[in-house]
Design an enzyme around this catalytic site. Structure first.
Site, PDB file in Angstrom:
ATOM      1  N   SER A 151       0.833  -1.185   0.000  1.00  0.00           N
ATOM      2  CA  SER A 151       0.000   0.000   0.000  1.00  0.00           C
ATOM      3  C   SER A 151       0.879   1.250   0.000  1.00  0.00           C
ATOM      4  CB  SER A 151      -0.952  -0.057   1.194  1.00  0.00           C
ATOM      5  OG  SER A 151      -2.012   0.845   1.057  1.00  0.00           O
TER       6      SER A 151
ATOM      7  N   ASP B 191      -9.403  -6.479  -4.579  1.00  0.00           N
ATOM      8  CA  ASP B 191      -8.979  -5.357  -3.745  1.00  0.00           C
ATOM      9  C   ASP B 191      -9.951  -4.192  -3.944  1.00  0.00           C
ATOM     10  OD1 ASP B 191      -7.748  -3.166  -2.528  1.00  0.00           O
ATOM     11  OD2 ASP B 191      -5.737  -3.770  -3.152  1.00  0.00           O
TER      12      ASP B 191
ATOM     13  N   HIS C  10      -7.067  -6.349  -0.365  1.00  0.00           N
ATOM     14  CA  HIS C  10      -5.962  -5.431  -0.094  1.00  0.00           C
ATOM     15  C   HIS C  10      -4.916  -6.064   0.820  1.00  0.00           C
ATOM     16  CE1 HIS C  10      -4.199  -1.505  -0.423  1.00  0.00           C
ATOM     17  NE2 HIS C  10      -4.153  -1.341   0.897  1.00  0.00           N
TER      18      HIS C  10
END
Length: 333
Positions: free
Chosen positions: A139, A282, A310
């Site tokens: 991320s 995701d 995610h």
């Protein structure tokens, strides 16, 4: 005032809040025997702050784990700290400044915060006496990894990123605004971060993060304002200018029109072997972000996990760890 979310965005937001941070958080390292090898932790002075890290393994190949928004090594990478090969790798999990146990200072989000994190990460590993390092970035940590690989190419061996994006779209911003108020998060999602930070710091920092990401909407070419730049910001200025122009022309129309660039102008400067992993389900980072990075990081590979979300490295930890290990150990042509 933010525009109301569409029904599709609301549905995605509900999914995001359920998996943004896993409920089964891995606790801080206990007795060394639990992991089969010692796990050390400490703080070192880097760039005017004291950065916290955990370290395990005895391998020659150094690997740095870079966490996501509000994350830390202990909250974001339990299965990797525990299960990546201790014989083949030396694994370091860091807490970026203002996150986890790298406090003080409080976390802030100047327009160059990703670049600052990239420099902190590289300088931390140099302080720990590693000659070269591979990066595993999740991320926000994936964005930091991309910038580090572009700006410090001689120091980065390989890179695995997932859940990262090189720019921000209107769709992304709507999702981020939806998670701004942590009181609306589920208790399962909220509790581990409240435990780590306390509610007030957690809530304040999440709001600041949303505002920090929103800044990129006002930088159409993805670079910092001229008064905040210097000649060291971009290695190979002529190449950088060509790269920025090329990527500007190939970005989606809404990104070119509205700005939103984070690091797309740096992607063609990445030289290390790169594996991009994407979870097809995701809800926080759509597939087009992974495709864009894959298209513009030369020689990169894209691996899609059909059931991944995610937090795919936690939900499918064994599969992810094997994928990462195989890639890191593969000899370059």
């Amino acid at each position: 005032m933010a525009a109301p979310l569409s029904s599709q965005c609301l549905r995605r937001l509900q999914i995001v809040l359920s998996i943004l941070k896993p409920g089964n958080q891995v606790p801080r390292a206990g007795p060394a025997a639990a992991f089969g090898t010692s796990i050390t932790s400490g703080k070192v002075a880097v760039n005017g702050v004291h950065l916290h890290y955990q370290q395990t393994g005895e391998g020659e190949h150094a690997v740095l784990l870079l966490p996501g928004m509000l994350g830390s090594g202990e909250t974001d990478f339990g299965p990797q700290i525990k299960n990546l090969s201790k014989k083949l790798f030396t694994v370091v999990a860091w807490d970026p400044r203002g996150y986890g146990h790298s406090r003080p200072p409080d976390r802030d989000f100047p327009v160059d915060f990703f670049e600052r994190d990239a420099k902190d990460a590289v300088d931390l590993m140099k302080t720990l006496k590693f000659k070269k390092v591979s990066l595993l970035g999740w991320s926000d940590g994936g964005i930091t990894a991309l910038i580090a690989a572009a700006k410090y190419p001689s120091y980065i061996s390989k890179m695995v990123i997932w859940g990262a994006n090189a720019y921000v779209t209107d769709e992304d911003e709507a999702i981020y605004q939806g998670i701004r108020d942590v009181s609306k998060w589920s208790e399962k999602t909220r509790k581990p971060l409240e435990t780590l930070y306390g509610y007030d710091y957690f809530a304040k920092t999440c709001e600041k993060w949303v505002d920090g990401i929103k800044q990129f909407k006002h930088l159409p070419d993805g670079r910092r304002p001229k008064h905040q730049r210097n000649h060291r910001d971009f290695p190979g200025r002529k190449q950088q200018d060509r790269t920025g122009a090329r990527l500007f022309l190939t970005c989606p129309r809404n990104v070119v029109t509205n700005g939103g660039n984070i690091c797309r102008h740096l992607l063609l400067l990445v030289q290390c072997p790169t594996l991009i992993v994407h979870g097809e389900k995701d809800p926080l980072v759509p597939r087009f972000h992974a495709d864009f990075i894959h298209e513009h990081v030369r020689g990169s590979r894209l691996h899609v996990m059909p059931e991944g979300k995610h937090n795919l490295h936690l939900r499918f930890a064994n599969e992810f760890n094997k994928l990462a290990e195989d890639f890191l150990l593969e000899k370059s042509p």
